[in-house]
Design an enzyme around this catalytic site. Structure first.
Site, mmCIF file in Angstrom:
data_model
loop_
_atom_site.group_PDB
_atom_site.id
_atom_site.type_symbol
_atom_site.label_atom_id
_atom_site.label_comp_id
_atom_site.label_asym_id
_atom_site.label_seq_id
_atom_site.Cartn_x
_atom_site.Cartn_y
_atom_site.Cartn_z
ATOM 1 N N VAL A 56 -28.703 37.231 -36.128
ATOM 2 C CA VAL A 56 -28.224 36.231 -37.093
ATOM 3 C C VAL A 56 -26.758 36.479 -37.425
ATOM 4 O O VAL A 56 -25.952 35.536 -37.511
ATOM 5 C CB VAL A 56 -29.092 36.269 -38.370
ATOM 6 C CG1 VAL A 56 -28.484 35.407 -39.470
ATOM 7 C CG2 VAL A 56 -30.506 35.793 -38.060
ATOM 8 N N ILE A 59 -24.437 38.000 -35.546
ATOM 9 C CA ILE A 59 -23.592 37.639 -34.406
ATOM 10 C C ILE A 59 -23.532 36.124 -34.244
ATOM 11 O O ILE A 59 -22.460 35.553 -34.010
ATOM 12 C CB ILE A 59 -24.125 38.317 -33.123
ATOM 13 C CG1 ILE A 59 -24.017 39.832 -33.251
ATOM 14 C CG2 ILE A 59 -23.369 37.826 -31.893
ATOM 15 C CD1 ILE A 59 -24.693 40.592 -32.120
ATOM 16 N N TRP A 60 -24.671 35.469 -34.397
ATOM 17 C CA TRP A 60 -24.748 34.021 -34.148
ATOM 18 C C TRP A 60 -23.963 33.230 -35.190
ATOM 19 O O TRP A 60 -23.396 32.187 -34.888
ATOM 20 C CB TRP A 60 -26.213 33.591 -34.135
ATOM 21 C CG TRP A 60 -26.440 32.191 -33.662
ATOM 22 C CD1 TRP A 60 -26.211 31.702 -32.409
ATOM 23 C CD2 TRP A 60 -26.962 31.112 -34.432
ATOM 24 N NE1 TRP A 60 -26.560 30.371 -32.353
ATOM 25 C CE2 TRP A 60 -27.025 29.987 -33.579
ATOM 26 C CE3 TRP A 60 -27.390 30.975 -35.748
ATOM 27 C CZ2 TRP A 60 -27.493 28.747 -33.996
ATOM 28 C CZ3 TRP A 60 -27.864 29.744 -36.170
ATOM 29 C CH2 TRP A 60 -27.906 28.647 -35.310
ATOM 30 N N HIS A 61 -23.894 33.711 -36.415
ATOM 31 C CA HIS A 61 -23.204 32.990 -37.479
ATOM 32 C C HIS A 61 -21.708 33.287 -37.549
ATOM 33 O O HIS A 61 -21.022 32.706 -38.383
ATOM 34 C CB HIS A 61 -23.836 33.294 -38.837
ATOM 35 C CG HIS A 61 -25.054 32.470 -39.126
ATOM 36 N ND1 HIS A 61 -26.318 32.844 -38.744
ATOM 37 C CD2 HIS A 61 -25.205 31.270 -39.758
ATOM 38 C CE1 HIS A 61 -27.190 31.936 -39.134
ATOM 39 N NE2 HIS A 61 -26.547 30.969 -39.736
ATOM 40 N N GLY A 62 -21.205 34.223 -36.748
ATOM 41 C CA GLY A 62 -19.754 34.349 -36.716
ATOM 42 C C GLY A 62 -19.162 35.722 -36.918
ATOM 43 O O GLY A 62 -17.962 35.896 -36.787
#
Length: 358
Positions: free
Chosen positions: A233, A235-238
């Site tokens: 989460v 990594i995926w969100h920024g």
């Protein structure tokens, strides 16, 4: 942190709306590709057990899955096998009732879109987090109201972002995850992840948590599975600092919640309830008293996620650090009542699902 920022900037620099839209599409497409690959890995294992699957047109199906326009920019996240099942289903005739239901969905979410546009025009709840010095000058009552308004608008925004594509996809026979539930009536971390973005929750559980933990895993494997899920989460969100704080708070909150659930189901807690003669109503009040701090932590972590690190720090300083202990005790009392309301709504939903014998 500097390495994280450099890596994030290397992946995509979203300085303009167009670049931000591209970054969002890439993130959604990454999840869809992972879903495709993981499901194909499962099919390969089943083939070794004697089950055969049709491999023709796999590339075409993958492109259709990744580039299906209603879900391309805003989601929600649908699993590949669910998408393929709905796409491969034979055509069926439209009924007037079904057609009117689809039209009403489009009208419903269009009205919510207009309502959000009205709110943004007259109430600057989203714009204020770009002005931290103004947020810092707000009285405590106004600051709490601003935090509540920001959270509610975030929920309404995703109601539209997920709702309109869902309404359009329903015309073509696709089933989608349920829409986000109102966050004002959710008091548990697990329920927040399960009911706000059910598609992402299903993705994390199916492709990260369950493969790592298995069925009935040990406590250490559950902690590792939860940490891996929230690392994805992050990594995926920024991979920004405020996202790191948000994911760490969420991992801590889910861990504490599961610890309390395990304790509440133990023989020691049952004997303690019997020894103290704790009735069901008192037990419910005890659960609300314990979960209220977790709800406060959830709200503050969401401020970091929605508003950024500067505004999140202001909420922590004003609510927890300044004027200790009176602001936090008052907010604890309010959130204690909110936990009761949330439990009552959950009980009402369970009663609705029970079939009536008359």
């Amino acid at each position: 942190m500097q390495c994280t920022e450099k890596f994030k900037n290397y992946l995509v620099v979203s300085d303009t709306p167009e670049e931000f839209a591209l970054a969002v599409v890439i993130n959604w497409t990454n999840c869809r590709c992972i879903s495709f690959c993981m499901i194909k890995c499962d099919e390969k294992e089943k083939e070794q057990d004697g089950e055969n699957h049709d491999k023709s047109n796999e590339l075409l199906y993958l492109l259709a899955f990744c580039l299906y326009f209603p879900f391309l920019f805003s989601g929600p996240l649908v699993m590949y096998d669910d998408f393929l099942r709905d796409m491969s289903r034979s055509l069926y005739s439209w009924s007037l009732q079904w057609f009117l239901g689809c039209i009403l969905l489009v009208v419903r979410y269009s009205l919510w879109f207009l309502f959000n546009d009205f709110v943004l025009h007259y109430f600057y709840v989203s714009a204020l987090h770009y002005q931290p010095h103004l947020v810092a000058q707000l009285p405590l009552w106004s600051l709490c109201g601003l935090g509540f308004a920001m959270s509610q608008f975030f929920m309404m925004k995703y109601t539209v972002l997920y709702g309109l594509p869902t309404a359009v996809a329903r015309f073509e026979g696709f089933k989608t995850p349920p829409r986000p539930k109102c966050i004002a009536r959710i008091h548990l971390y697990s329920d927040m992840w399960k009911y706000f973005d059910n598609g992402l929750y299903t993705f994390l559980k199916r492709f990260i948590y369950v493969p790592l933990v298995g069925s009935g895993g040990a406590i250490s494997s559950k902690l590792f599975g939860g940490a891996a899920s929230f690392a994805f989460v992050y990594i995926w969100h920024g991979m920004s600092n405020n996202i790191l704080i948000w994911t760490m708070f969420n991992f801590l909150g889910v861990t504490l919640e599961n610890t309390f659930v395990a304790f509440a189901g133990s023989w020691f807690y049952s004997d303690l309830k019997r020894w103290l003669a704790i009735r069901s109503n008192a037990s419910r009040q005890l659960k609300a008293f314990v979960t209220a701090p977790l709800l406060i932590m959830s709200a503050i972590s969401n401020f970091y996620f929605i508003c950024g690190g500067d505004v999140g720090d202001i909420f922590v300083r004003r609510i927890i650090l300044e004027g200790w202990p009176f602001p936090i005790l008052f907010i604890w009392t309010v959130f204690f009542s909110m936990c009761h309301v949330s439990e009552e709504v959950k009980s009402w939903e369970r009663r609705k699902m029970i079939p009536k014998n008359y």
